[in-house]
Design an enzyme around this catalytic site. Sequence first.
Site, PDB file in Angstrom:
ATOM      1  N   HIS A  88       0.850  -1.187   0.000  1.00  0.00           N
ATOM      2  CA  HIS A  88       0.000   0.000   0.000  1.00  0.00           C
ATOM      3  C   HIS A  88       0.889   1.241   0.000  1.00  0.00           C
ATOM      4  O   HIS A  88       0.754   2.098  -0.857  1.00  0.00           O
ATOM      5  CB  HIS A  88      -0.952  -0.021   1.207  1.00  0.00           C
ATOM      6  N   GLU A 141       0.130   7.827  -3.459  1.00  0.00           N
ATOM      7  CA  GLU A 141       0.996   7.543  -2.310  1.00  0.00           C
ATOM      8  C   GLU A 141       2.139   8.554  -2.215  1.00  0.00           C
ATOM      9  O   GLU A 141       2.550   8.956  -1.130  1.00  0.00           O
ATOM     10  CB  GLU A 141       1.546   6.114  -2.397  1.00  0.00           C
ATOM     11  N   HIS A 145       2.072  10.699   1.053  1.00  0.00           N
ATOM     12  CA  HIS A 145       3.034  10.206   2.042  1.00  0.00           C
ATOM     13  C   HIS A 145       4.501  10.396   1.636  1.00  0.00           C
ATOM     14  O   HIS A 145       5.337  10.714   2.478  1.00  0.00           O
ATOM     15  CB  HIS A 145       2.787   8.719   2.316  1.00  0.00           C
TER      16      HIS A 145
END
Length: 268
Positions: A88, A141, A145
Amino acid sequence: MCAHYVKFACIFVLMFACEGILGEWTCLPDKCVKSHSVSHDWDYLQFVVQWPQSVCLQFNYTGGYDRPHHHKTKKCIIPSNIRNWTIHGTWPTKTGTLSPQCCNNSWTFTMGVIDDLVPEMNQSWPNLFVGGALGSFWCHEWGAHGTCCANLPALYGEHNYFSKTMDLRQKFDIDNILSDAGIVPSLSTRYKLTDIQQAVQNATGAIPNLSCFFLPKKKGSLQYLSEIRLCLDETFEPRDCPVHSGNSSSNTLIGCKPSVGISLPPIS
Ligand SMILES: *[C@@H]1O[C@H](CO)[C@@H](O)[C@H](O)[C@H]1NC(C)=O
Ligand SMILES: *[C@@H]1O[C@H](CO)[C@@H](O)[C@H](O)[C@H]1NC(C)=O
Ligand SMILES: *[C@@H]1O[C@H](CO)[C@@H](O)[C@H](O)[C@H]1NC(C)=O
Ligand SMILES: *[C@@H]1O[C@H](CO)[C@@H](O)[C@H](O)[C@H]1NC(C)=O
Ligand SMILES: *[C@@H]1O[C@H](CO)[C@@H](O)[C@H](O)[C@H]1NC(C)=O
Ligand SMILES: *[C@@H]1O[C@H](CO)[C@@H](O)[C@H](O)[C@H]1NC(C)=O
Ligand SMILES: *[C@@H]1O[C@H](CO)[C@@H](O)[C@H](O)[C@H]1NC(C)=O
């Protein structure tokens, strides 16, 4: 100069044309547009892997409500080459929060930067949500992040972020860790939360966090394991995940009930 104008025009005209011309995307998650952390302050990293079958079961059941950024996606499909836990992402985390996220909205995702990694990422970090272009999951992502990892040299920049995360997937072989402990995908077996946690703890030396969901969302329903989150320090060594602060609003995805057996459904 010229490229700058092309880019400028692209952003306002056609995202996919941009991709063709520059390999550069603007795919900022909604949450980054709404709010972003300027601070890169974090305490530990979460290396998060997901079980594709559970992800799609949940998506199909909820229509994606649990993942608002996938609302526009029509389908969750597991590519035929995917039979294992998939990545993930790597999330820098301040204890007791979901922060930081979206640390540098101007640092756009550029596919060309990770060309050499794409074949491997396609295998270990696939996008299950059909409708987005190849790379849309990675772009998400990165924006949410990856940009927050820039204060750790080993994760600085797109290439480091993605290649290091794939190294972690190799280093922590969740499929083998679980199967060595007898935890294998099954339609009928229910596992104990503590057994799953212990299997990972015995192999890595640290207590992970698990993420589960219930189908249907009522009493007597089945509990499915959807994610395993390893907590790592800044040298990528496993550490115990922090004890729950009790504030569930900062842990919306995590919902395992220890008293209920957990299912790990075979990939269909
Ligand atoms: C989810 O729905 C898609 C169709 O939209 C289907 O192809 C897929 O098999 C379903 N996956 C699961 C795990 O139910
Ligand atoms: C990614 O994998 C799929 C199979 O799931 C394949 O069809 C596709 O060509 C691959 N793409 C790249 C860029 O490797
Ligand atoms: C799945 O994981 C197992 C165990 O690590 C490995 O042997 C196998 O090659 C992987 N298969 C795929 C399709 O990634
Ligand atoms: C933000 O992104 C830009 C690239 O768009 C980069 O030059 C800059 O160093 C980044 N800032 C931080 C704090 O990471
Ligand atoms: C983990 O290790 C402990 C102590 O060696 C052992 O009792 C336990 O059965 C192991 N659990 C799993 C799930 O492997
Ligand atoms: C993460 O794991 C720790 C250790 O088992 C536990 O105390 C904590 O409640 C878990 N956090 C969440 C959000 O489930
Ligand atoms: C829980 O977290 C939310 C969002 O971070 C915050 O607004 C709220 O005050 C917190 N509640 C408690 C009891 O700490």
